[in-house]
Design an enzyme around this catalytic site. Sequence first.
Site, PDB file in Angstrom:
ATOM      1  N   THR A  41       0.833  -1.203   0.000  1.00 45.83           N
ATOM      2  CA  THR A  41       0.000   0.000   0.000  1.00 45.83           C
ATOM      3  C   THR A  41       0.867   1.252   0.000  1.00 45.83           C
ATOM      4  OG1 THR A  41      -1.723  -1.189   1.203  1.00 45.83           O
ATOM      5  CG2 THR A  41      -1.863   1.206   1.213  1.00 45.83           C
ATOM      6  N   TYR A  70       3.757 -12.920   6.188  1.00 49.13           N
ATOM      7  CA  TYR A  70       2.676 -12.385   5.357  1.00 49.13           C
ATOM      8  C   TYR A  70       2.389 -13.324   4.189  1.00 49.13           C
ATOM      9  CZ  TYR A  70       0.414  -8.612   2.560  1.00 49.13           C
ATOM     10  OH  TYR A  70      -0.424  -7.827   1.818  1.00 49.13           O
ATOM     11  N   LYS A  95       0.030 -12.671   8.938  1.00 54.16           N
ATOM     12  CA  LYS A  95      -0.954 -11.854   8.222  1.00 54.16           C
ATOM     13  C   LYS A  95      -1.475 -12.685   7.063  1.00 54.16           C
ATOM     14  CE  LYS A  95      -1.582  -7.668   5.436  1.00 54.16           C
ATOM     15  NZ  LYS A  95      -0.904  -6.528   4.764  1.00 54.16           N
ATOM     16  N   VAL A 140      -4.726  -5.835   9.592  1.00 55.71           N
ATOM     17  CA  VAL A 140      -3.804  -4.928   8.907  1.00 55.71           C
ATOM     18  C   VAL A 140      -4.618  -4.312   7.779  1.00 55.71           C
ATOM     19  CG1 VAL A 140      -1.623  -4.643   7.694  1.00 55.71           C
ATOM     20  CG2 VAL A 140      -1.835  -6.384   9.487  1.00 55.71           C
TER      21      VAL A 140
END
Length: 292
Positions: free
Chosen positions: A45, A131, A159, A200
Amino acid sequence: MINTKLWTALITPMYQSGEVHFGDLEKLIRRQESAGNGILLIGSTGEGLALTDDEKKEIIEFSASLDLSVPVMVGVGGFQIENQKAWIQFCNDKVDAFLMVAPLYSKPGPVGQKNWFLDLMDVAEKPCMIYNIPSRTGVKIPPTVIKELSGHSKFWSIKEASGSIADYKEYREMVPQASMFSGDDALLPFFAAAGCSGLVSVSSNVWPEETAKYVELSLEGKTDSLFPVWKRAVEAMFSAPNPVPVKALLHQKGIIESSALRAPLTEKELNNMDQLKQADEEIINWYKKNNN
């Protein structure tokens, strides 16, 4: 380790010229700090792969200078192991945690993935979140790999962002002691029902307090008021490649000076602001009704 329930995957604000806008960056960081949210810098992001090494270092040094009351996590992602180890060593004394993604493009098998993460965690001095996002890396992290990693002293959490509740449950069963975070805003209530620790988030860039309330209610199982308003909001946030919509809405609201992006991302992918504006209005009204 770290008790933060909401981490904001922060955008990297830029001038129209493309340079990092540090004035807006501090504004965005302070908004998250005010809401009590953890901050993830230089993730996808944050357009981490589009930033130069010098820019990334400057962003981390800048955030470290702000004396924040909330934790900061930094993204670790690439395909050259020595570069990633050097990045971790640079960040060790400046951040509170690391977000580690599987190596990009190469699509390693279980042994290669295990070795990759162990090598990185051996260098890390802070807790590490592993992740899983196969849509970006091209490979799923097998639950057996997570199990092997869980014995490392720096392993902290997972995540899960594959969009699959079944994958989440696999990880949960394999390492029940690990903290699990949803990497998908829309799926948080479902993950929460299966015992996750938090989120998240992309949406919290725009709605820091509102998303914190969403997380609170989800983790408490009070999901009656969440849909369809949050479903529509998340759809709006991903109506074009991330972070195109979130930058556009932050700019439209006057929070950042420019919605500029780094190539190959472009605002031309966003066809309509009306969906985002409607989502913004709905979330603000939802928060007013539920923040009692």
